[in-house]
Enzyme design. Structure first.
Site, PDB file in Angstrom:
ATOM      1  N   GLU A  14      10.884-103.056  -9.869  1.00  0.00           N
ATOM      2  CA  GLU A  14      12.232-103.575  -9.723  1.00  0.00           C
ATOM      3  C   GLU A  14      12.248-104.414  -8.418  1.00  0.00           C
ATOM      4  O   GLU A  14      11.400-104.360  -7.628  1.00  0.00           O
ATOM      5  CB  GLU A  14      13.219-102.384  -9.360  1.00  0.00           C
ATOM      6  CG  GLU A  14      13.293-101.377 -10.581  1.00  0.00           C
ATOM      7  CD  GLU A  14      14.348-100.419 -10.209  1.00  0.00           C
ATOM      8  OE1 GLU A  14      14.869 -99.837 -11.226  1.00  0.00           O
ATOM      9  OE2 GLU A  14      14.188 -99.967  -9.067  1.00  0.00           O
ATOM     10  N   HIS A  35      21.286-101.530  -9.763  1.00  0.00           N
ATOM     11  CA  HIS A  35      20.723-100.377  -9.399  1.00  0.00           C
ATOM     12  C   HIS A  35      20.534-100.543  -7.596  1.00  0.00           C
ATOM     13  O   HIS A  35      19.569-101.267  -7.091  1.00  0.00           O
ATOM     14  CB  HIS A  35      19.121-100.356  -9.870  1.00  0.00           C
ATOM     15  CG  HIS A  35      18.446 -99.121  -9.920  1.00  0.00           C
ATOM     16  ND1 HIS A  35      17.374 -98.654  -9.508  1.00  0.00           N
ATOM     17  CD2 HIS A  35      19.211 -97.802 -10.604  1.00  0.00           C
ATOM     18  CE1 HIS A  35      17.234 -97.585  -9.537  1.00  0.00           C
ATOM     19  NE2 HIS A  35      18.159 -96.962 -10.422  1.00  0.00           N
TER      20      HIS A  35
END
Length: 302
Positions: free
Chosen positions: A208, A246
């Site tokens: 990520e 996130h």
């Protein structure tokens, strides 16, 4: 790392809501949950599992424990983990989200000194398809095979596993390393474990934006790893400098003004930086999860 169908598992925080939902699913998968710990609830039995007040009591009453899963409140995780280490448990999986970073630093110091494997915090745990479920992975998307998955994202792990399963590529193990600011076993550590694992033929790394763990992993792959690795990096479309989604991953590179300046000028922590690092290491990078099986099949043919 030794997670098998014979692994004897302890649940710390077994009376917490998430544990109450996860443990029956683990049992249904065949996981050997031998006891639970929840101070003040000792003497109860939940889903056939004896609940005790202390880890020490567990070892006395039910015998050896190979791994523990921690579901307790974030500010109690350190105490729970240190109690497990003090009683000889050397595999700790922390499901809890939001553990204080300084507590995690203290835990990692103790874990390193005692050669304890720590997975998480803020992770879905570990699953060895067909053998053992240790955490909150949706077992129905996994199937036994020889592809190892290691990921910072929980839900993306499930999605990629489903893509692999539908393509006829089973999994040897799937690990969520956690997405809090500080985590236990890193990408590099898991890459080494999977590179040495006899049942794993290829590895999928799911990253990520935020931080530099993927860049470090890319360098480690280039220098050390022999097995084929395919990568995917989430967050290509996330706007720079604007925390969204996130949070644990995205703000990792924005913890201070200095870091923000460095990130702005070097692109550190961006999807572009991570993808470039993997490409420099000659690791194929999928543009979307559905492309991963194709890249894996190509890598396995070489």
């Amino acid at each position: 790392m030794n997670f098998t169908a014979d692994t004897r598992v302890l649940i710390q925080g077994i009376t917490e809501p998430l544990a109450a939902a996860a443990v029956p699913l683990m049992q249904a998968y065949g996981t050997r949950v031998v006891a639970g710990v929840s101070p003040g609830f000792g003497g109860q039995v939940l889903a056939g599992i004896p609940v005790l007040d202390l880890v020490e009591q567990v070892l006395t009453q039910v015998g050896e424990v190979d791994a523990t899963l921690i579901f307790v409140h974030p500010y109690r995780v350190l105490d729970a983990a240190l109690e497990a280490i003090a009683n000889g448990i050397r595999q700790i999986i922390i499901i809890t989200e939001g553990m204080p970073p300084l507590d995690m630093v203290k835990l990692l110091q103790k874990a390193e000194a005692s050669e304890t494997l720590v997975v998480g915090p803020n992770c879905p745990g570990v699953i060895v398809p067909g053998q053992v479920l240790l955490g909150i992975h949706p077992a129905e998307v996994y199937t036994p095979g020889n592809i190892g998955l290691v990921s910072r994202s929980g839900t993306l792990t499930y999605e990629v596993a489903m893509e692999l399963t539908q393509a006829g590529l089973g999994q040897s193990i799937a690990v969520g390393i956690g997405s809090d600011a500080i985590v236990g076993a890193s990408f590099a550590q898991w890459l080494q474990i999977l590179d040495e694992d006899e049942t794993t033929e290829a590895i999928v790394l799911i990253g990520e934006i935020g931080g530099d763990s993927e860049e470090a992993a890319a360098q480690y792959i280039a220098e050390v790893i022999d097995k084929p690795v395919v990568a995917y990096v989430a967050g290509r479309a996330a706007p720079r400098g604007k925390p969204t989604g996130h949070a644990g991953a995205i703000i990792a590179s924005q913890l201070s003004a200095t870091r923000e300046i460095i990130a702005y000028h070097t692109h550190l922590g961006t999807a572009e930086s991570k993808i470039a690092a993997f490409k420099e290491a000659q690791v194929p990078v999928a543009e979307r999860p559905s492309q991963i099986p194709v890249l894996l099949q190509q890598a396995l043919q070489h």
